[in-house]
Design a protein around this motif. Structure first.
Motif, PDB file in Angstrom:
ATOM      1  N   UNK B   9      36.275  35.660  44.561  1.00  0.00           N
ATOM      2  CA  UNK B   9      35.698  36.681  43.679  1.00  0.00           C
ATOM      3  C   UNK B   9      36.287  38.067  43.899  1.00  0.00           C
ATOM      4  N   UNK B  10      36.852  38.309  45.095  1.00  0.00           N
ATOM      5  CA  UNK B  10      37.385  39.649  45.363  1.00  0.00           C
ATOM      6  C   UNK B  10      38.886  39.754  45.069  1.00  0.00           C
ATOM      7  N   UNK B  11      39.489  38.642  44.643  1.00  0.00           N
ATOM      8  CA  UNK B  11      40.907  38.676  44.254  1.00  0.00           C
ATOM      9  C   UNK B  11      41.046  39.106  42.799  1.00  0.00           C
ATOM     10  N   UNK B  12      42.277  39.148  42.351  1.00  0.00           N
ATOM     11  CA  UNK B  12      42.565  39.659  41.012  1.00  0.00           C
ATOM     12  C   UNK B  12      41.879  38.833  39.916  1.00  0.00           C
ATOM     13  N   UNK B  13      42.000  37.502  39.989  1.00  0.00           N
ATOM     14  CA  UNK B  13      41.374  36.651  38.969  1.00  0.00           C
ATOM     15  C   UNK B  13      39.849  36.721  39.071  1.00  0.00           C
ATOM     16  N   UNK B  14      39.348  36.788  40.312  1.00  0.00           N
ATOM     17  CA  UNK B  14      37.906  36.913  40.515  1.00  0.00           C
ATOM     18  C   UNK B  14      37.371  38.171  39.863  1.00  0.00           C
ATOM     19  N   UNK B  15      38.072  39.291  40.084  1.00  0.00           N
ATOM     20  CA  UNK B  15      37.630  40.560  39.493  1.00  0.00           C
ATOM     21  C   UNK B  15      37.677  40.492  37.969  1.00  0.00           C
ATOM     22  N   UNK B  16      38.738  39.874  37.441  1.00  0.00           N
ATOM     23  CA  UNK B  16      38.836  39.745  35.976  1.00  0.00           C
ATOM     24  C   UNK B  16      37.716  38.854  35.441  1.00  0.00           C
ATOM     25  N   UNK B  17      37.376  37.809  36.187  1.00  0.00           N
ATOM     26  CA  UNK B  17      36.308  36.918  35.744  1.00  0.00           C
ATOM     27  C   UNK B  17      34.982  37.683  35.685  1.00  0.00           C
ATOM     28  N   UNK B  18      34.740  38.494  36.699  1.00  0.00           N
ATOM     29  CA  UNK B  18      33.500  39.283  36.702  1.00  0.00           C
ATOM     30  C   UNK B  18      33.514  40.319  35.582  1.00  0.00           C
ATOM     31  N   UNK B  19      34.699  40.838  35.284  1.00  0.00           N
ATOM     32  CA  UNK B  19      34.802  41.787  34.176  1.00  0.00           C
ATOM     33  C   UNK B  19      34.455  41.099  32.849  1.00  0.00           C
ATOM     34  N   UNK B  21      32.483  38.459  32.593  1.00  0.00           N
ATOM     35  CA  UNK B  21      31.039  38.188  32.667  1.00  0.00           C
ATOM     36  C   UNK B  21      30.250  39.454  32.323  1.00  0.00           C
ATOM     37  N   UNK B  22      30.764  40.580  32.771  1.00  0.00           N
ATOM     38  CA  UNK B  22      30.140  41.879  32.496  1.00  0.00           C
ATOM     39  C   UNK B  22      30.099  42.180  31.000  1.00  0.00           C
ATOM     40  N   UNK B  23      31.178  41.780  30.293  1.00  0.00           N
ATOM     41  CA  UNK B  23      31.257  42.063  28.852  1.00  0.00           C
ATOM     42  C   UNK B  23      30.325  41.177  28.032  1.00  0.00           C
ATOM     43  N   UNK B  26      24.924  38.132  27.999  1.00  0.00           N
ATOM     44  CA  UNK B  26      24.016  37.145  27.414  1.00  0.00           C
ATOM     45  C   UNK B  26      24.577  35.732  27.536  1.00  0.00           C
ATOM     46  N   UNK B  27      25.834  35.606  27.943  1.00  0.00           N
ATOM     47  CA  UNK B  27      26.481  34.292  27.969  1.00  0.00           C
ATOM     48  C   UNK B  27      26.672  33.724  29.365  1.00  0.00           C
ATOM     49  N   UNK B  28      26.865  34.637  30.337  1.00  0.00           N
ATOM     50  CA  UNK B  28      27.260  34.157  31.664  1.00  0.00           C
ATOM     51  C   UNK B  28      26.315  34.652  32.747  1.00  0.00           C
ATOM     52  N   UNK B  29      25.944  33.723  33.618  1.00  0.00           N
ATOM     53  CA  UNK B  29      25.170  34.116  34.793  1.00  0.00           C
ATOM     54  C   UNK B  29      25.999  33.752  36.020  1.00  0.00           C
ATOM     55  N   UNK B  30      26.138  34.689  36.932  1.00  0.00           N
ATOM     56  CA  UNK B  30      26.921  34.429  38.137  1.00  0.00           C
ATOM     57  C   UNK B  30      25.991  33.831  39.188  1.00  0.00           C
ATOM     58  N   UNK B  31      26.244  32.582  39.527  1.00  0.00           N
ATOM     59  CA  UNK B  31      25.363  31.842  40.432  1.00  0.00           C
ATOM     60  C   UNK B  31      25.797  32.001  41.884  1.00  0.00           C
ATOM     61  N   UNK B 279      34.300  26.730  22.496  1.00  0.00           N
ATOM     62  CA  UNK B 279      34.093  27.849  21.566  1.00  0.00           C
ATOM     63  C   UNK B 279      35.133  28.935  21.812  1.00  0.00           C
ATOM     64  N   UNK B 280      35.277  29.804  20.809  1.00  0.00           N
ATOM     65  CA  UNK B 280      36.004  31.059  21.013  1.00  0.00           C
ATOM     66  C   UNK B 280      35.034  32.175  20.647  1.00  0.00           C
ATOM     67  N   UNK B 281      34.975  33.221  21.439  1.00  0.00           N
ATOM     68  CA  UNK B 281      34.067  34.297  21.072  1.00  0.00           C
ATOM     69  C   UNK B 281      34.822  35.608  20.877  1.00  0.00           C
ATOM     70  N   UNK B 282      34.226  36.449  20.072  1.00  0.00           N
ATOM     71  CA  UNK B 282      34.838  37.726  19.683  1.00  0.00           C
ATOM     72  C   UNK B 282      35.143  38.574  20.914  1.00  0.00           C
ATOM     73  N   UNK B 283      36.381  39.026  21.021  1.00  0.00           N
ATOM     74  CA  UNK B 283      36.701  39.976  22.085  1.00  0.00           C
ATOM     75  C   UNK B 283      37.394  41.177  21.459  1.00  0.00           C
TER      76      UNK B 283
END
Lengths: 394, 394
Positions: B9-19, B21-23, B26-31, B279-283
């Motif tokens: 989670x603290x690497x580059x992909x981890x940070x992007x994944x959290x970013x 999730x942040x956007x 309503x769709x993602x919960x970090x477990x 699915x694809x969602x609006x970005x």
């Protein structure tokens, strides 16, 4: 075994369809053919493919064709003619798949009859979608049958759309070669000769579509076709100039991903795709990806090519406007080809004809044909006036 | 609501994944989160995301993290550490989707545990596929779960593959920027400095992957990853140099159609795609298609970049060969980065290590890790010898 009827078997798309059928004899059976004016080709096709029925455009040819088939020992092939004959081919009970490839509004009634009879349609006839797209797509939807586009751009879009759902589509990008006058200053458009306009950089096609490519009206028609085929508003269809015509079109999804399709520029490929969909089968028409070098793109210039703008406006306005756009273009292009008007006079003539046409949805093919005839009358009159004023002023 | 665990989670992909999730709260919960060495970032992530459990790499950090979370009133967040901790994150019963983004073979055990526990995997960890791809894909298949690639090339391939069926794929085309030495004569490779090699033309990435891009080994790894992910033989994967890196990859189908995918070069896009698939969602990460101008392509030069050839050979040979390829590359690149060996010595060192490794399928992650350790030992010894002979000869 897919059993196919071909409307327009002696035209370019018809010949390519038969060439595809020839390559995969275990997959396709030709049930019915609707030929044009070429009696000799019609006879040869009947002899080669032994369809249940063959239709020939002119009544005068029907008896000759029938006699020659009898002499060849093929009296079981039914010979029909005219619009009724084409409709018989389009709705033959043994056919699953109808290729709609008659050029012009002459193919409308038969194509509509095919889709009403629940056939799966492969559409190469531009007018089906530009002039009567809403009627045809409504019937296809009613029967739960796909409309499979047989031209490189919409076929490419159809392929790219498989990468997502329809409600995930942000935009369709139709690529355009830009035609032979992409880099010609518009100040020189007045002097463009027929020979120059017929010299298309990437595709070898019929005369009208070549001129339509030079004015970008062909791309305008494709915008309208895309609206009808994929049930998208004109504002969701964009055009991107791509002189090499390598990428045939693209779909942008809502997440920001874009899928693009390319292949050899050979009409047999979209035909094969449509005929085998949802399968893909092995072909020897290979694009050599390793030979790919440069692809160029730029936005289209709608000031320089007003026909593209006219198409967007007609698509937005709806009703008979797209019928008029097509009809007026056909008449104006014919006038240009016979040397009556200048290249740069084409858009203004079409614009007037579209302006003079009605909005309001057309309810039947008869109404479409009426609007078409009306726009042709208007356009011919408009061209006559131009010519008269020219004579007067001289 | 998709419930996700992130390994790395603290690497580059981890940070992007959290970013991502942040956007889309309503769709993602970090477990659950598995962090690396960065205690401060781990604490902030735990505070921000309130996962059920957070794992930290070092045992020494676990108590500090636990204390700080207690002080912050977050004592309900379970703190674990080390490999066992990462496995706990990977297999958390509440997680549906596991992002595998720990760099190196350290992520192998947890990723394998996740897929064995029936989680859907988003894979950014190269080693999972290069070293243990067969084990992981076999487990995913057993559970009927998709493996969703989170790197631009394989994600592009995944998207293009939607245009047909797997048995309709003729060839996968991975595009390659070509790295900073695409046009450097190989005679100058001996003198390439670390700074030159770290200057990648299109992507900003970690040091090892940047060097791997300069040698084309990264593309070689991607060939192997593609083989594993899509269960295709190496001979069906080709590489095409495309300096702009606009098109992320392509799929050629048996009928001769090719689909290509492109988008902004932003890792959040493949992450979003993997997290929301099918699915694809609006970005708001829009590629401005109208700004597209030139795309260039050429075939790769495997004589100049032997690492790419080595990867194909290892993929063909199978067994521990691809494990050794990865391990030897990591050791050789580290030696180059610390100034011990020259840029043009990297391929020969890797080639020897791959040659010294075994064929024969690896049956477990333990065997993979053993083969990895063995190849590292071999490579370090091989580099020592090179350095000794150099000292001797001086």
């Amino acid at each position: 075994m897919k059993r196919i009827s071909i409307l327009g078997s002696t035209g370019s798309i018809g010949l390519s369809t038969l060439s595809v059928a020839e390559s995969f004899p275990e997959r396709f059976q030709v049930i019915a053919l609707a030929a044009g004016k070429n009696l000799e080709t019609a006879f040869e096709q009947a002899r080669r493919w032994k369809p249940r029925v063959i239709s020939i455009a002119a009544e005068a040819h029907a008896e000759t064709l029938s006699d020659r088939l009898k002499q060849a020992g093929l009296s079981e092939i039914e010979v029909v003619y005219g619009t009724a004959g084409t409709i018989r081919v389009a709705t033959h009970p043994e056919a699953d798949f109808v290729v709609s490839a008659i050029v012009g509004v002459g193919g409308l009634e038969a194509t509509y009859a095919a889709v009403k009879a629940g056939k799966t349609l492969g559409i190469a006839n531009k007018e089906c979608l530009v002039a009567a797209g809403e009627l045809i797509t409504a019937e296809a939807r009613k029967h739960g049958k796909p409309l499979l586009p047989i031209d490189s751009e919409h076929n490419a879009v159809h392929q790219c759309l498989r990468g997502g759902r329809m409600n995930e589509v942000e935009r369709v990008w139709l690529t355009a070669s830009g035609g032979p006058f992409l880099d010609t200053p518009s100040s020189q458009f007045h002097l463009i000769t027929v020979a120059q306009a017929l010299n298309h950089p990437t595709w070898k096609m019929g005369k009208r579509i070549t001129i339509d490519s030079a004015t970008l009206m062909n791309k305008g028609f494709e915008v309208i076709e895309a609206c009808r085929l994929f049930e998208l508003p004109p504002a969701s269809i964009s055009v991107l100039v791509h002189p090499q015509s390598t990428i045939h079109s693209m779909v942008e999804f809502v997440d920001g991903s874009i899928l693009a399709q390319f292949s050899l520029t050979d009409m047999r490929l979209p035909i094969l795709y449509a005929l085998t969909y949802p399968e893909r089968i092995q072909s020897d028409m290979r694009f050599h990806v390793n030979d790919l070098r440069h692809l160029d793109f730029r936005p289209p210039d709608m000031d320089k090519f007003p026909c593209l703008r006219l198409a967007y406006e007609a698509a937005e306005a709806g009703g008979a406007k797209t019928v008029a756009l097509n009809a007026a273009d056909e008449v104006a292009v014919a006038a240009f080809l016979e040397g009556s008007i200048h290249f740069d006079e084409i858009p203004g003539i079409i614009e007037d004809a579209v302006r003079a046409s009605n909005t309001g949805a057309l309810q039947s093919i008869a109404e479409v044909l009426e609007a078409d005839a009306e726009a042709r009358r208007y356009t011919r009159k408009r061209i006559s006036k131009t010519l008269e004023s020219r004579t007067t002023s001289v």
